[in-house]
Design a protein around this motif. Structure first.
Motif, PDB file in Angstrom:
ATOM      1  N   HIS A 191      50.665  50.820   5.533  1.00 38.46           N
ATOM      2  CA  HIS A 191      51.417  49.958   4.559  1.00 38.46           C
ATOM      3  C   HIS A 191      50.904  48.220   4.545  1.00 38.46           C
ATOM      4  N   PRO A 240      62.491  39.641   0.015  1.00 40.36           N
ATOM      5  CA  PRO A 240      61.603  39.845  -1.148  1.00 40.36           C
ATOM      6  C   PRO A 240      61.570  38.964  -2.340  1.00 40.36           C
ATOM      7  N   HIS A 291      62.291  45.712  10.093  1.00 37.71           N
ATOM      8  CA  HIS A 291      61.380  46.554   9.431  1.00 37.71           C
ATOM      9  C   HIS A 291      60.101  45.722   9.417  1.00 37.71           C
ATOM     10  N   MET A 340      63.728  48.095  -2.408  1.00 41.39           N
ATOM     11  CA  MET A 340      62.650  49.031  -2.461  1.00 41.39           C
ATOM     12  C   MET A 340      62.431  50.139  -3.527  1.00 41.39           C
ATOM     13  N   GLN A 398      59.015  41.424   3.393  1.00 40.87           N
ATOM     14  CA  GLN A 398      59.656  42.523   2.656  1.00 40.87           C
ATOM     15  C   GLN A 398      61.284  42.364   2.943  1.00 40.87           C
ATOM     16  N   PHE A 455      56.544  45.591  -5.382  1.00 44.40           N
ATOM     17  CA  PHE A 455      57.458  44.101  -5.404  1.00 44.40           C
ATOM     18  C   PHE A 455      56.809  43.009  -6.205  1.00 44.40           C
ATOM     19  N   TYR A 492      55.382  49.316  -1.545  1.00 41.85           N
ATOM     20  CA  TYR A 492      55.653  48.031  -1.315  1.00 41.85           C
ATOM     21  C   TYR A 492      54.863  47.105  -2.320  1.00 41.85           C
ATOM     22  N   SER A 493      53.539  47.606  -2.443  1.00 45.41           N
ATOM     23  CA  SER A 493      52.873  46.838  -3.583  1.00 45.41           C
ATOM     24  C   SER A 493      53.554  46.525  -5.028  1.00 45.41           C
ATOM     25  N   ALA A 530      60.854  48.455  -6.548  1.00 43.01           N
ATOM     26  CA  ALA A 530      59.656  48.448  -6.210  1.00 43.01           C
ATOM     27  C   ALA A 530      58.783  49.925  -6.499  1.00 43.01           C
TER      28      ALA A 530
END
Length: 385
Positions: A201, A279, A259, A319, A276, A139, A136-137, A322
Motif C-alpha cells: 500500500h 487524513p 496503522h 476509509m 492516513q 483519499f 488509500y489512493s 476513500a
C-alpha cells in the motif's frame, strides 16, 4: 440517472473488508448492489446476500454460479468486486475479465508475477477495466498531493519516504491464532507477509503521488518471532524511473503503532507529508519557508482533490469514502464507455492491473534481495520492460 449494477464476491458476514466495499459502492448512489456470492458456505452466502437486499435469483452460492448466471442476463452486472482470500484473486479475476465484465480486485491482485502479467494482458485484450483496490489512493488529500507534485509545486522529486507499520501481530502467543498464522505461512500467503500485506500500500502510494515507478530494490527482511517463516518487518530501499530515491519501512510488530500509513515527498523546492490516521491535513513546506497546513474540503484545492471530497471542511472522512472514490472513478469510466463520450480526466486515477503487476514484481524483487543480503534487484516486470 440509472444506477450501474454491481456484484460482490466474498466480503460476507463478519468480513473486515466487505462493509467498506458495500459502503464505498453505494454511498454516491452510482451503483445498485445487484448480485453476490458472499461466503465460502453457499447457504450462508445466499442468506446473507438476501438479507442485504439482493434478489433471491442473484444471491449465488459461489463465484462460478454467479459468472454463469450474470452472463445470461440482459441486466448483468457492470462491475464485480473480488474480495476473497488472496490465493483466489487470479482465478476469479481472470474468469470475469474473459467473461466480459469489469473487475475491481482486492490487493494483491495475484500471488505471482506471471499471474499478474496474464491479468494485465487479458485486461488489455478484452478492453475491460481491471482495477486494484489500493484504496488509500482515494483519499482527497492524497490526490491533492499527486496534483501538486504533477504541477511542479515542490519541484523535481528527490526523495520519497513511506511507512506502513502496526503492532497487531507482535504477540508471540498469537502464533497459533488462525487469523494471524496464515499471513506468515508461505502456502497461504506466498513469498512475503508484511510487505505483501501492508507494505505494498505504501509502495503504491509512493508511485501514485510521484507519478514514478519502481525500477530497482534492495531489501532487508526480519522474522522477529521465531515460529514465523515469513517476515514481520521489512526495510526496503528503492530507486524510481524518474530519478527519485525511496525508503519504505513496513512492520507488524511495531507495538503502539495503530496503522501507520504515512507518505513524505521531498522535492527541490518543497516537501509534503500526509498521514492516513490524520487524513484531513496535508503539510506543505516550501523551500526556506514556513510549514503550511492544507485542509481537506478547502476551496482552493486542485480539481482531483475537490472531486474526491464529500463533506464540509473540518469534518472527518474515512476509509470507506476513500474506497468510494475508487468506485466513483470506475462509475465514470464505465458510464462514459456506455454513452460513447470522453470520461472526466479527474476520474482517471484508480489503480489498474499494471499497478497490481508492478506491486507483485516489487514484492518478488524485495524477497530476492533480502535472500541475497540486500543486493539490488530489478523490479520491472518483463512485460513492461
Amino acid at each position: 440517472m440509472t444506477k450501474l449494477n454491481w456484484g460482490l464476491i466474498g466480503g460476507g458476514e463478519g468480513s473486515q473488508i466487505g462493509p467498506a466495499h458495500r459502503l464505498g459502492a453505494g454511498i454516491d448512489g452510482l451503483f445498485h448492489f445487484a448480485a453476490g456470492a458472499l461466503d465460502v458456505d453457499p447457504a450462508k452466502g445466499r442468506a446473507y446476500a438476501q438479507s442485504l437486499g439482493v434478489a433471491e435469483d442473484r444471491a449465488y452460492g459461489d463465484w462460478k454460479e454467479m459468472l454463469a448466471g450474470e452472463s445470461k442476463r440482459d441486466d448483468k452486472i457492470d462491475l464485480v468486486t473480488v474480495a476473497t482470500p488472496n490465493a483466489t484473486h487470479f482465478e476469479i479475476t481472470k474468469a470475469f475479465l474473459e467473461g466480459g465484465f469489469h473487475v475491481l480486485c482486492e490487493k494483491p491482485m495475484t500471488m505471482t508475477v506471471e499471474e499478474g502479467e496474464e491479468i494485465y494482458k487479458i485486461s488489455k485484450a478484452t478492453g475491460k477495466q481491471c482495477a486494484v483496490n489500493f484504496g488509500y489512493s482515494g483519499f482527497s488529500l492524497v490526490r491533492q498531493m499527486k496534483a501538486m507534485i504533477a504541477n511542479g509545486d515542490i519541484g523535481k522529486v528527490r526523495l520519497v519516504k513511506a511507512e506502513f507499520a502496526h503492532g497487531f501481530h507482535a504477540d508471540a502467543a498469537d502464533a497459533d491464532n488462525p487469523r494471524v498464522r496464515w499471513r506468515y505461512d508461505p502456502k497461504a500467503a506466498g513469498v512475503s507477509a508484511v510487505l505483501a500485506d501492508a507494505g505494498i500500500h505504501a509502495l503504491h502510494m509512493a508511485c501514485f503521488v510521484t507519478g514514478q515507478d519502481v525500477e530497482t530494490i534492495s531489501a532487508d527482511y526480519a522474522s522477529t518471532i521465531a515460529s514465523r517463516e515469513l517476515e514481520d518487518d521489512a526495510m526496503v530501499n528503492f530507486r524510481m524511473d524518474g530519478g527519485a530515491v525511496g525508503r519504505l519501512w513496513t512492520s507488524a510488530v511495531a507495538i503502539g503503532r495503530m496503522h501507520g500509513l504515512t507518505i513524505q515527498v521531498f522535492g527541490e523546492s518543497g516537501g509534503l507529508v500526509w498521514q492516513q490516521e490524520h487524513p484531513n491535513q496535508l503539510y506543505y513546506t516550501p523551500l526556506n519557508g514556513r510549514t503550511q497546513i492544507i485542509e481537506r474540503g478547502a476551496g482552493d484545492l486542485y480539481a482531483e482533490a475537490s472531486r474526491a471530497s464529500r463533506v464540509t471542511i473540518g469534518h472527518s472522512e474515512g476509509m470507506p469514502l476513500a474506497f468510494a472514490n475508487i468506485y466513483t472513478d470506475l462509475a465514470e469510466i464505465i458510464r462514459a464507455e456506455k454513452e460513447g463520450r470522453a470520461a472526466d480526466p479527474a476520474a482517471n486515477l484508480f489503480p489498474r492491473a499494471e499497478d497490481g503487476l508492478r506491486s507483485m514484481a516489487s514484492v518478488y524483487a524485495a524477497t530476492d534481495s533480502a535472500k541475497g543480503d540486500g543486493r539490488w534487484v530489478n523490479a520491472v516486470p518483463n512485460i513492461l520492460k
